[in-house]
Design a protein around this motif. Structure first.
Motif, PDB file in Angstrom:
ATOM      1  N   THR A  36       0.850  -1.187   0.000  1.00 57.59           N
ATOM      2  CA  THR A  36       0.000   0.000   0.000  1.00 57.59           C
ATOM      3  C   THR A  36       0.893   1.246   0.000  1.00 57.59           C
ATOM      4  N   GLY A  37       0.345   2.381   0.390  1.00 57.55           N
ATOM      5  CA  GLY A  37       1.110   3.621   0.328  1.00 57.55           C
ATOM      6  C   GLY A  37       0.875   4.301  -1.010  1.00 57.55           C
ATOM      7  N   GLY A  38       1.544   5.409  -1.221  1.00 55.24           N
ATOM      8  CA  GLY A  38       1.355   6.173  -2.459  1.00 55.24           C
ATOM      9  C   GLY A  38       2.002   5.514  -3.665  1.00 55.24           C
ATOM     10  N   THR A  39       3.103   4.817  -3.442  1.00 54.39           N
ATOM     11  CA  THR A  39       3.880   4.280  -4.557  1.00 54.39           C
ATOM     12  C   THR A  39       3.099   3.345  -5.486  1.00 54.39           C
ATOM     13  N   PRO A  40       2.361   2.336  -4.976  1.00 54.44           N
ATOM     14  CA  PRO A  40       1.711   1.410  -5.913  1.00 54.44           C
ATOM     15  C   PRO A  40       0.361   1.865  -6.472  1.00 54.44           C
ATOM     16  N   VAL A  41      -0.105   3.045  -6.087  1.00 55.76           N
ATOM     17  CA  VAL A  41      -1.419   3.507  -6.578  1.00 55.76           C
ATOM     18  C   VAL A  41      -1.482   3.494  -8.111  1.00 55.76           C
ATOM     19  N   GLY A  42      -0.440   4.001  -8.749  1.00 55.13           N
ATOM     20  CA  GLY A  42      -0.395   4.063 -10.223  1.00 55.13           C
ATOM     21  C   GLY A  42      -0.360   2.676 -10.850  1.00 55.13           C
ATOM     22  N   LEU A 130       5.061  -7.297  -4.390  1.00 51.01           N
ATOM     23  CA  LEU A 130       5.250  -5.888  -4.727  1.00 51.01           C
ATOM     24  C   LEU A 130       5.664  -5.169  -3.446  1.00 51.01           C
ATOM     25  N   LEU A 131       6.683  -4.335  -3.548  1.00 50.78           N
ATOM     26  CA  LEU A 131       7.149  -3.626  -2.347  1.00 50.78           C
ATOM     27  C   LEU A 131       7.371  -2.149  -2.623  1.00 50.78           C
ATOM     28  N   GLY A 132       7.100  -1.338  -1.612  1.00 50.98           N
ATOM     29  CA  GLY A 132       7.560   0.043  -1.616  1.00 50.98           C
ATOM     30  C   GLY A 132       8.655   0.119  -0.570  1.00 50.98           C
ATOM     31  N   LEU A 195      10.477  -4.180  -6.314  1.00 53.91           N
ATOM     32  CA  LEU A 195      10.532  -3.011  -5.417  1.00 53.91           C
ATOM     33  C   LEU A 195      10.380  -1.736  -6.242  1.00 53.91           C
ATOM     34  N   LEU A 196       9.372  -0.941  -5.911  1.00 59.34           N
ATOM     35  CA  LEU A 196       9.119   0.293  -6.659  1.00 59.34           C
ATOM     36  C   LEU A 196       9.629   1.494  -5.864  1.00 59.34           C
ATOM     37  N   VAL A 197      10.378   2.357  -6.553  1.00 59.72           N
ATOM     38  CA  VAL A 197      10.914   3.535  -5.872  1.00 59.72           C
ATOM     39  C   VAL A 197      10.741   4.755  -6.779  1.00 59.72           C
ATOM     40  N   SER A 198      10.059   5.756  -6.248  1.00 55.19           N
ATOM     41  CA  SER A 198       9.805   6.942  -7.071  1.00 55.19           C
ATOM     42  C   SER A 198       9.985   8.229  -6.269  1.00 55.19           C
TER      43      SER A 198
END
Ligand code: GLP
Length: 249
Positions: A36-42, A130-132, A195-198
């Motif tokens: 969850t969090g903002g990162t995986p919204v897209g 999936l990770l943030g 791992l998604l990082v933005s």
């Protein structure tokens, strides 16, 4: 650990969604670990777009979420249970019984944690997680100092995490102090990790993750020992890495 460099948040989301969709199409009964969090919204937005356009079926997909705040009802808009329905589950054909999130309402939280671990095992483990990442290097809600051997447990949120997440609440005092989170060893059992990082906000922690020793003070650093991790990071997140001319493999 593979690093995929993308231009921006949008591109990161598209790459992540494509990876997930390919996995669902390749294998029957996929178990997705969701964040969850903002990162995986897209990413979730892209999955919904794809579902509407191509009818990718989630009938045989199971999901297990990383974490949930303790004390929030699943109908509370700030709970992760609510977030998942809002951003993904309501808009795809996944049977709701196939979706799993630790309960923030559990009376016996210890039992809830044990049962969650058993559930993940009974599903055959997570195929794609999936990770943030938190600015302090946390994964799930595993804050710096958490044992790399930790299993799903009740965790105390650090002040920095509560502050960072307060944007989703009406002020800091409303942010729960504790959560149930998959442990680090639980996360590491996943067969594949994305791992998604933005964004600039994550540039320092991404640089630390790629350069510092593997240590419990930087929870995400343990991902370097996992055999199948892909980091999808955008230019802003990679700004310090590129500035220091770090050579990525
Ligand atoms: C939260 C979640 C993590 C998430 C992280 C980053 O505390 N528990 O799973 O990865 O913080 O959040 P964001 O994507 O909003 O930066």
């Amino acid at each position: 650990m593979k690093v995929v460099e993308v231009e921006n948040y949008d591109e990161m989301s598209k790459v992540a969604a494509k990876t997930i969709i390919e996995k669902i199409k390749q294998e029957q009964n996929v178990v997705l670990g969701l964040a969850t969090g903002g990162t995986p919204v897209g990413t979730y937005k892209q999955l919904v777009i794809d579902y509407k356009e191509h009818m990718t079926s989630y009938k045989n997909v199971h999901t297990v979420n990383l974490d949930e705040y303790i004390g929030l009802k699943e109908t509370d808009p700030t709970s992760y249970a609510y977030y998942m329905k809002e951003h993904l589950f309501n808009d795809i054909n996944i049977p709701i019984v196939n979706t799993h999130i630790p309960s923030g309402e559990a009376v016996d939280t210890g039992k809830e944690c044990e049962e969650y671990e058993t559930l993940i095992d009974s599903l055959g483990g997570v195929d794609l997680q999936l990770l943030g990442i938190g600015e302090n290097g946390h994964i799930g809600f595993n804050e710096p100092g958490t044992s790399f051997h930790s299993k799903t447990s009740v965790v105390k949120l650090s002040d920095t995490t509560r502050k960072a997440n307060s944007i989703y609440f009406n002020g800091l005092e409303e942010v729960p102090t504790h959560a149930i989170s998959m442990g680090i060893s639980t996360i590491l059992k996943s067969k594949q990790i994305l791992l998604l990082v933005s964004g600039k906000r994550k540039a320092e922690v991404l640089y630390r993750l790629l350069t510092e020793d593997i240590k419990e003070e930087l929870p995400a650093s343990i991902l370097r020992k996992h055999p199948n991790v892909t980091i999808v990071a955008d230019f802003e997140a990679l700004s310090i890495v590129n500035e220091k001319q770090l050579v990525l493999s």
